[in-house]
Motif scaffolding. Structure first.
Motif, PDB file in Angstrom:
ATOM      1  N   CYS A  37       0.860  -1.184   0.000  1.00 35.76           N
ATOM      2  CA  CYS A  37       0.000   0.000   0.000  1.00 35.76           C
ATOM      3  C   CYS A  37       0.899   1.237   0.000  1.00 35.76           C
ATOM      4  O   CYS A  37       2.097   1.133   0.264  1.00 35.76           O
ATOM      5  CB  CYS A  37      -0.873  -0.033   1.263  1.00 35.76           C
ATOM      6  SG  CYS A  37      -2.153   1.234   1.345  1.00 35.76           S
ATOM      7  N   ILE A  70     -11.709   1.558  -5.003  1.00 36.32           N
ATOM      8  CA  ILE A  70     -10.583   2.492  -4.889  1.00 36.32           C
ATOM      9  C   ILE A  70     -10.830   3.732  -5.757  1.00 36.32           C
ATOM     10  O   ILE A  70     -11.327   3.634  -6.875  1.00 36.32           O
ATOM     11  CB  ILE A  70      -9.259   1.807  -5.301  1.00 36.32           C
ATOM     12  CG1 ILE A  70      -8.938   0.671  -4.314  1.00 36.32           C
ATOM     13  CG2 ILE A  70      -8.112   2.810  -5.346  1.00 36.32           C
ATOM     14  CD1 ILE A  70      -7.613  -0.022  -4.557  1.00 36.32           C
ATOM     15  N   GLY A  90      -9.345 -11.948  -3.302  1.00 42.44           N
ATOM     16  CA  GLY A  90     -10.081 -12.834  -2.396  1.00 42.44           C
ATOM     17  C   GLY A  90     -11.079 -13.736  -3.109  1.00 42.44           C
ATOM     18  O   GLY A  90     -11.318 -13.619  -4.308  1.00 42.44           O
TER      19      GLY A  90
HETATM   20  C1  LIG Z   1       0.651  -0.200  -4.379  1.00 43.13           C
HETATM   21  C2  LIG Z   1      -0.596   0.257  -3.680  1.00 43.13           C
HETATM   22  C3  LIG Z   1      -0.630   1.507  -3.066  1.00 43.13           C
HETATM   23  C4  LIG Z   1      -1.795   1.934  -2.401  1.00 43.13           C
HETATM   24  N1  LIG Z   1      -1.776   3.123  -1.716  1.00 43.13           N
HETATM   25  C5  LIG Z   1      -2.846   3.513  -1.001  1.00 43.13           C
HETATM   26  C6  LIG Z   1      -2.799   4.677  -0.174  1.00 43.13           C
HETATM   27  O1  LIG Z   1      -1.768   5.324  -0.026  1.00 43.13           O
HETATM   28  N2  LIG Z   1      -3.925   5.032   0.501  1.00 43.13           N
HETATM   29  C7  LIG Z   1      -5.076   4.304   0.400  1.00 43.13           C
HETATM   30  O2  LIG Z   1      -6.083   4.706   1.017  1.00 43.13           O
HETATM   31  N3  LIG Z   1      -5.140   3.162  -0.336  1.00 43.13           N
HETATM   32  C8  LIG Z   1      -4.051   2.747  -1.024  1.00 43.13           C
HETATM   33  N4  LIG Z   1      -4.097   1.567  -1.727  1.00 43.13           N
HETATM   34  C9  LIG Z   1      -5.338   0.780  -1.715  1.00 43.13           C
HETATM   35  C10 LIG Z   1      -5.502   0.036  -0.387  1.00 43.13           C
HETATM   36  O3  LIG Z   1      -4.346  -0.709  -0.119  1.00 43.13           O
HETATM   37  C11 LIG Z   1      -6.740  -0.885  -0.451  1.00 43.13           C
HETATM   38  O4  LIG Z   1      -7.800  -0.175  -1.026  1.00 43.13           O
HETATM   39  C12 LIG Z   1      -7.162  -1.388   0.934  1.00 43.13           C
HETATM   40  O5  LIG Z   1      -6.192  -2.225   1.482  1.00 43.13           O
HETATM   41  C13 LIG Z   1      -8.497  -2.159   0.810  1.00 43.13           C
HETATM   42  O6  LIG Z   1      -8.833  -2.729   2.042  1.00 43.13           O
HETATM   43  P1  LIG Z   1      -9.672  -4.090   2.109  1.00 43.13           P
HETATM   44  O7  LIG Z   1      -9.932  -4.349   3.536  1.00 43.13           O
HETATM   45  O8  LIG Z   1     -10.795  -4.035   1.151  1.00 43.13           O
HETATM   46  O9  LIG Z   1      -8.670  -5.210   1.511  1.00 43.13           O
HETATM   47  P2  LIG Z   1      -7.268  -5.694   2.057  1.00 43.13           P
HETATM   48  O10 LIG Z   1      -6.556  -4.624   2.759  1.00 43.13           O
HETATM   49  O11 LIG Z   1      -6.603  -6.343   0.880  1.00 43.13           O
HETATM   50  O12 LIG Z   1      -7.628  -6.805   3.131  1.00 43.13           O
HETATM   51  C14 LIG Z   1      -8.167  -8.054   2.741  1.00 43.13           C
HETATM   52  C15 LIG Z   1      -7.922  -9.055   3.846  1.00 43.13           C
HETATM   53  O13 LIG Z   1      -8.558 -10.282   3.484  1.00 43.13           O
HETATM   54  C16 LIG Z   1      -7.683 -11.373   3.746  1.00 43.13           C
HETATM   55  N5  LIG Z   1      -8.046 -12.476   2.841  1.00 43.13           N
HETATM   56  C17 LIG Z   1      -7.852 -12.551   1.509  1.00 43.13           C
HETATM   57  N6  LIG Z   1      -8.327 -13.713   1.024  1.00 43.13           N
HETATM   58  C18 LIG Z   1      -8.806 -14.398   2.095  1.00 43.13           C
HETATM   59  C19 LIG Z   1      -9.403 -15.677   2.243  1.00 43.13           C
HETATM   60  N7  LIG Z   1      -9.608 -16.489   1.188  1.00 43.13           N
HETATM   61  N8  LIG Z   1      -9.772 -16.085   3.483  1.00 43.13           N
HETATM   62  C20 LIG Z   1      -9.582 -15.268   4.563  1.00 43.13           C
HETATM   63  N9  LIG Z   1      -9.008 -14.050   4.465  1.00 43.13           N
HETATM   64  C21 LIG Z   1      -8.636 -13.619   3.255  1.00 43.13           C
HETATM   65  C22 LIG Z   1      -6.289 -10.790   3.494  1.00 43.13           C
HETATM   66  O14 LIG Z   1      -5.281 -11.543   4.169  1.00 43.13           O
HETATM   67  C23 LIG Z   1      -6.438  -9.381   4.038  1.00 43.13           C
HETATM   68  O15 LIG Z   1      -6.113  -9.303   5.403  1.00 43.13           O
HETATM   69  C24 LIG Z   1      -2.949   1.107  -2.387  1.00 43.13           C
HETATM   70  C25 LIG Z   1      -2.910  -0.146  -3.011  1.00 43.13           C
HETATM   71  C26 LIG Z   1      -1.756  -0.574  -3.647  1.00 43.13           C
HETATM   72  C27 LIG Z   1      -1.710  -1.935  -4.266  1.00 43.13           C
END
Ligand SMILES: Cc1cc2nc3c(=O)[nH]c(=O)nc-3n(C[C@H](O)[C@H](O)[C@H](O)COP(=O)(O)OP(=O)(O)OC[C@H]3O[C@@H](n4cnc5c(N)ncnc54)[C@H](O)[C@@H]3O)c2cc1C
Length: 414
Positions: A44, A303, A170
């Motif tokens: 991230c 996003i 996921g």
């Molecule tokens: C290079 C990069 C830079 C970024 N920079 C920023 C930034 O500066 N600011 C910002 O706001 N956003 C940023 N983002 C976007 C941000 O990282 C995501 O939007 C955010 O993490 C989304 O949160 P989430 O909870 O939806 O998913 P995630 O953070 O991906 O969490 C998903 C969770 O589900 C778990 N999981 C996955 N599959 C399974 C399964 N089958 N069974 C059980 N658990 C599972 C994973 O282990 C993880 O803990 C960036 C993304 C990238 C790739």
């Protein structure tokens, strides 16, 4: 063990943790299945905007007290520096329109931020099972049977309502959204941690450098606690493929040779491997729920297509999914129509315009001459700088970007 719980959340990133915080507040028992064990990393930029602060404040103001009193893990940030393709930059403080006694945003390594969230969700109503990889979802009369692998054992839990919060790669996005998960708008990003980068803004502004050749993507430098920096690059996946761009080479080239960047890395040291991950961008309302399920965060492609921010929308969608879950349990209605009304419709009513406008901005950034022009003019015009500053908080101001008259005013502004 009782294998039934009203709600199961898959994934404990910001979306899953956000849903859990609000389910607990409503006294709703739930189980979170997380494939990793905390503390765990997530690729991230580590930048958290005002929306992140908003949701955390709504969940419990004490969470923000803790965040803003610990600069060893959370670095307050007061604005953003935009550098145009011609190298000129402008500092845009986050708008002070909504008066608050706190910094508008902060940066925090995801290793720390997600662990912080994880530590706040344990309680009488939430049970989290770590190292639990969900491997199968099947419909039952009651709702869903969720199979997961926990070490060497395979287990099954049942629920009335499933909240998919398992990110870009996921199972819920793949299996529940089927062909409805948009992918063509996705970007890919690389993240590197550096020590010793110089020339940071005294108020810890995050920096977006729009470089020729990767537009509408950008190179970023985000200051982190302890003098470290999150450095990275992000770009539309289709363009990366079409132009056969090696993003890693472009990023390292910018660090070693770009005249506006290289001097700041003279004594800098890469402190970790460079990792990549996908950014599923939100562009227009899509399917995010169905019979007995709701999808949140990256799994639902939320996003911001201009800034690349997804943490705020992940937490926000988790919060809305929890509120919808409360209504569904009260009414004992888990059908697609009810959940769409209570969750998907509400979500896109609140953030749909914002995503659309950001998509417009993303498209404009494809034209380097236009970007150069706006930044050149903003350099000379405090009024234009103010307008740009307000765009972060005010959708009406951001909507100006869609009007040709905005560019006419920029052109004729001396
Ligand atoms: C290079 C990069 C830079 C970024 N920079 C920023 C930034 O500066 N600011 C910002 O706001 N956003 C940023 N983002 C976007 C941000 O990282 C995501 O939007 C955010 O993490 C989304 O949160 P989430 O909870 O939806 O998913 P995630 O953070 O991906 O969490 C998903 C969770 O589900 C778990 N999981 C996955 N599959 C399974 C399964 N089958 N069974 C059980 N658990 C599972 C994973 O282990 C993880 O803990 C960036 C993304 C990238 C790739």
């Amino acid at each position: 063990m009782n294998t039934f719980t009203p709600v199961i959340i898959i994934g404990c990133g910001p979306a899953g943790a956000g849903a859990s915080l609000f389910l607990s507040r409503a006294g709703i028992p739930h189980i979170i299945l997380e494939k990793d064990a905390f503390p765990r990393d997530k690729v991230c930029g580590d930048g958290c905007s005002g929306k992140t602060a908003f949701v955390l404040r709504k969940a419990d103001p004490a969470l923000l007290d803790e965040i803003f009193s610990d600069e060893s893990r959370f670095l307050p940030s007061f604005g953003v520096t935009f550098a145009a393709p011609n190298g000129k930059s402008i500092d845009v403080p986050f708008s002070a329109k909504h008066k608050q006694d706190r910094p508008p945003g902060f940066t925090s390594r995801r290793l720390d931020f997600d662990h912080f969230l994880f530590s706040k969700i344990q309680g009488p109503h939430a049970r989290i099972i770590q190292n639990a990889t969900v491997t199968g979802l099947s419909r039952t009369e009651q709702g869903y049977a969720v199979s997961y692998r926990n070490g060497a054992t395979e287990e099954v839990l049942h629920c009335s309502l499933l909240i998919g919060a398992d990110g870009d790669k996921g199972i819920s996005r793949r299996q529940l959204l089927d062909g409805n998960a948009p992918s063509k708008t996705s970007s890919v990003g690389l993240r590197a941690y550096y020590e010793g980068v110089t020339g940071m803004h005294p108020q810890h502004f995050i920096e977006l450098h729009f470089l020729n050749g990767i537009l509408p993507g950008y190179f970023w430098i985000f200051p982190l606690p302890g003098g470290a920096a999150n450095v990275g690059i992000g770009m539309d996946t289709a363009l990366v493929r079409k132009k056969k761009i090696n993003l890693r080479e472009v990023m390292l080239e910018a660090i070693s040779s770009n005249p506006n960047i290289r001097d700041r890395f003279t004594h800098a040291r890469l402190s970790d491997k460079i990792y990549g991950w996908g950014l599923p961008m939100g562009v227009e309302p899509t399917k995010v729920s169905g019979d007995h399920f709701m999808i949140t965060g990256d799994a639902a492609s939320l996003i911001d297509p201009f800034t690349g921010e997804g943490i705020g929308n992940a937490l926000y969608s988790g919060m809305l999914a929890a509120e919808a879950a409360e209504k569904a349990l009260q009414a004992q209605r888990f059908d697609e129509g009810f959940l769409r009304e209570q969750y998907g419709d509400v979500l896109f009513r609140r953030i749909g315009d914002e995503l659309k406008l950001s998509y417009t901005m993303q498209k404009l950034v494809r034209y380097p001459w236009l970007f150069n022009l706006v930044v050149n003019k903003a350099h000379k015009s405090p009024a234009l700088r103010n307008t740009l500053s307000s765009m972060f908080a005010d959708l009406d101001v951001r909507a100006l970007l869609r009007q040709p008259s905005f560019y006419w005013k920029v052109l004729t502004n001396k």
